[in-house]
Motif scaffolding. Structure first.
Motif, short mmCIF file in Angstrom:
data_model
loop_
_atom_site.label_atom_id
_atom_site.label_comp_id
_atom_site.label_asym_id
_atom_site.label_seq_id
_atom_site.Cartn_x
_atom_site.Cartn_y
_atom_site.Cartn_z
N ASP A 1 6.93 57.83 -71.62
CA ASP A 1 7.67 58.88 -70.91
C ASP A 1 8.84 58.28 -70.15
O ASP A 1 9.95 58.83 -70.14
N LEU B 1 11.98 68.80 -68.51
CA LEU B 1 11.45 68.12 -69.69
C LEU B 1 9.93 68.30 -69.66
O LEU B 1 9.19 67.48 -69.09
N VAL B 2 9.47 69.40 -70.23
CA VAL B 2 8.06 69.81 -70.10
C VAL B 2 7.12 68.75 -70.64
O VAL B 2 6.10 68.41 -70.02
N ALA B 3 7.44 68.18 -71.80
CA ALA B 3 6.55 67.19 -72.43
C ALA B 3 6.42 65.92 -71.60
O ALA B 3 5.47 65.15 -71.80
N HIS B 4 7.36 65.69 -70.69
CA HIS B 4 7.34 64.47 -69.89
C HIS B 4 7.10 64.75 -68.41
O HIS B 4 7.21 63.84 -67.59
N ARG C 1 13.31 72.13 -71.97
CA ARG C 1 13.04 71.47 -73.25
C ARG C 1 11.54 71.24 -73.35
O ARG C 1 10.97 70.46 -72.58
N HIS C 2 10.90 71.92 -74.29
CA HIS C 2 9.45 71.84 -74.43
C HIS C 2 9.00 70.64 -75.26
O HIS C 2 7.91 70.11 -75.05
N HIS C 3 9.80 70.22 -76.21
CA HIS C 3 9.39 69.17 -77.13
C HIS C 3 9.69 67.78 -76.57
O HIS C 3 10.62 67.61 -75.75
N PRO C 4 8.97 66.76 -76.99
CA PRO C 4 9.24 65.39 -76.53
C PRO C 4 10.66 64.96 -76.88
O PRO C 4 11.24 65.40 -77.89
N ASP D 1 10.61 61.24 -81.15
CA ASP D 1 9.57 61.49 -82.16
C ASP D 1 8.61 60.32 -82.30
O ASP D 1 7.57 60.44 -82.95
N ALA E 1 1.60 71.29 -68.72
CA ALA E 1 2.97 71.81 -68.79
C ALA E 1 3.45 72.32 -67.43
O ALA E 1 2.69 72.90 -66.66
#
Length: 459
Positions: free
Chosen positions: A95, A124-127, A83-86, A89, A34
């Motif tokens: 990515d 974009l934390v998830a990416h 934004r933490h979530h991808p 879905d 992260a």
């Protein structure tokens, strides 16, 4: 109290509804973990960005509708959006595709809020990606990229700023009588073309044509990758050519291949012209700039802001069995003539005069018509050669695109670490498969490289 500062003519143009432009810069890092959001905010607070007046100002209008910059306090928490979530879905979405889809959505009808300075950073934390959204009224691509790189460091020496890759300087003009005649002639010819483009002349409709209103259509975004070493091999195969000559050869060849695929039963006529609009840096120094000089210079040709002109660059359709190197030769011949003219300076000065004397609304109408009557937009920025870091993370890639335009194709290329990546933003209803178009461009370069290596042109 600091007085309000009026927007420049170019800045006023870019806040008009027809030409409202936001530059989106995606910086991805290699780290799989992260992103440290607190560190990012701390870096922003101490960065050069907040030392630039336009990044600390609201854009306001007076009672007559004229635009001004008004200094304000910057709340970094409002500008850094996490934004933490991808973004998707679907675990099968990569990515790259997720971020490209996110930026494609931002490119259409996603203005920046007017109650804060005109920039944002989406993390974009998830990416492991940060998307910088910067309004074009703040500055041009050269200014903004120079500013962003001032926040980075060399990967192998964190105490040093990145080395700015400078474009090759144009050779000095030979001011013979014949050179002056050509300068005047080509400038008159291309100035006339600008005029008729703004009034009525339009490209013939093809499978890649846009037009008025297309900027509001949904978008898709794909990435084409080119090895700079491959482009240099092709460059050496065509005497005295440049990387830009190779790039336009690739675009011409790639568009021809794409039209062969999309219209196999109704191919365009041989030599069909598809006209592009390209941006040319008008600063004395080519390539990216020293940010300290941009901030301190009072010279209009070297200071911060929008210092570029437009030129109209045609490419031509040729059937798939054409020698791909010929596309580069034709591109070089056309660009050489453009270099002999003052077309870019003419477009910049005329835009400045029209905005100053007839108003930004009228200038926006003329610019919008030029875009509506041509087929694509292209820009190219040279980035750092070595690997760099941002907030302690190694940068994987730097990609740039902008808000949608009346064109069905908008292309922005940035080079970094030996690879040039071109973001291809397309109108979804016209070009639903930009990855195929990207593959056509990539294959065009590989075909050119094979011909160059096998022709004994290169030792």
């Amino acid at each position: 109290m600091e007085r309000d500062q009026p927007l420049t003519p170019a800045g006023r143009l870019f806040v008009q509804p027809q030409m409202d432009q936001i530059i989106n810069v995606a910086i991805a890092v290699d780290s799989p973990f992260a992103v440290d959001v607190a560190a990012v905010k701390a870096e922003v607070r101490s960065s050069v960005m907040l030392k630039l007046p336009r990044f600390c100002s609201l854009m306001v209008r007076d009672s007559c509708g004229r635009e001004y910059w008004r200094r304000t306090e910057v709340d970094v928490d409002r500008h850094v959006i996490v934004r933490h979530h991808p973004l998707s879905d679907d675990p099968l979405v990569s990515d790259e595709d997720a971020v490209n889809d996110f930026i494609a959505d931002l490119a259409v009808s996603s203005p920046l809020p007017a109650d804060k300075p005109l920039w944002e950073i989406h993390i974009l934390v998830a990416h492991a990606t940060a998307v910088f959204r910067l309004h074009h009224a703040l500055g041009d691509g050269i200014s903004l990229m120079s500013m962003l790189l001032s926040c980075c460091r060399k990967a192998d020496d964190p105490s040093q700023l990145p080395t700015i890759g400078a474009a090759a300087a144009a050779p000095p003009r030979g001011w013979s009588a014949w050179a002056l005649v050509k300068l005047v002639w080509y400038t008159l010819v291309y100035a006339l073309e600008f005029t008729v483009r703004a009034l009525w002349l339009r490209d013939r409709t093809t499978a890649v044509s846009g037009g008025a209103g297309v900027e509001l259509w949904p978008r898709k975004l794909a990435t084409a990758r080119f090895r700079l070493d491959d482009m240099k091999i092709v460059k050496r195969a065509v005497n005295e050519s440049t990387i830009n000559d190779v790039l336009f050869g690739i675009i011409s060849c790639g568009l021809s291949r794409y039209l062969d695929i999309k219209s196999p039963k109704a191919l365009p006529p041989e030599g069909l012209r598809m006209t592009g609009v390209a941006m040319v840096n008008l600063r004395a120094q080519p390539g990216l700039q020293d940010i300290s000089k941009l901030m301190s210079s009072s010279n209009s040709s070297t200071s911060w802001g929008n210092k570029f002109g437009m030129i109209i660059l045609p490419v031509y359709y040729h059937k798939g069995d054409s020698n791909p190197i010929e596309f580069v030769k034709r591109a070089k011949s056309m660009i050489d003539k453009k270099k002999l003219s003052l077309e870019a300076l003419f477009s910049y000065k005329v835009g400045h005069l029209v905005t100053s004397f007839l108003g930004a609304k009228f200038a926006a109408i003329l610019s919008y018509r030029i875009l509506s009557n041509t087929s694509f937009t292209i820009s190219n920025i040279i980035g750092p050669r070595e690997k760099i870091t941002i907030v302690g993370h190694t940068v994987k890639h730097i990609r740039v695109t902008s808000s949608s335009l009346p064109h069905a194709i908008t292309m922005h290329m940035v080079s970094y670490g030996g690879v040039a990546e071109m973001q291809i933003l397309t109108a979804k209803e016209i070009i639903p498969d930009p990855k195929i178009l990207a593959k056509c461009f990539e294959d065009a370069l590989l075909e050119m490289k094979e011909v160059a290596l096998g022709s004994n042109i290169i030792s």
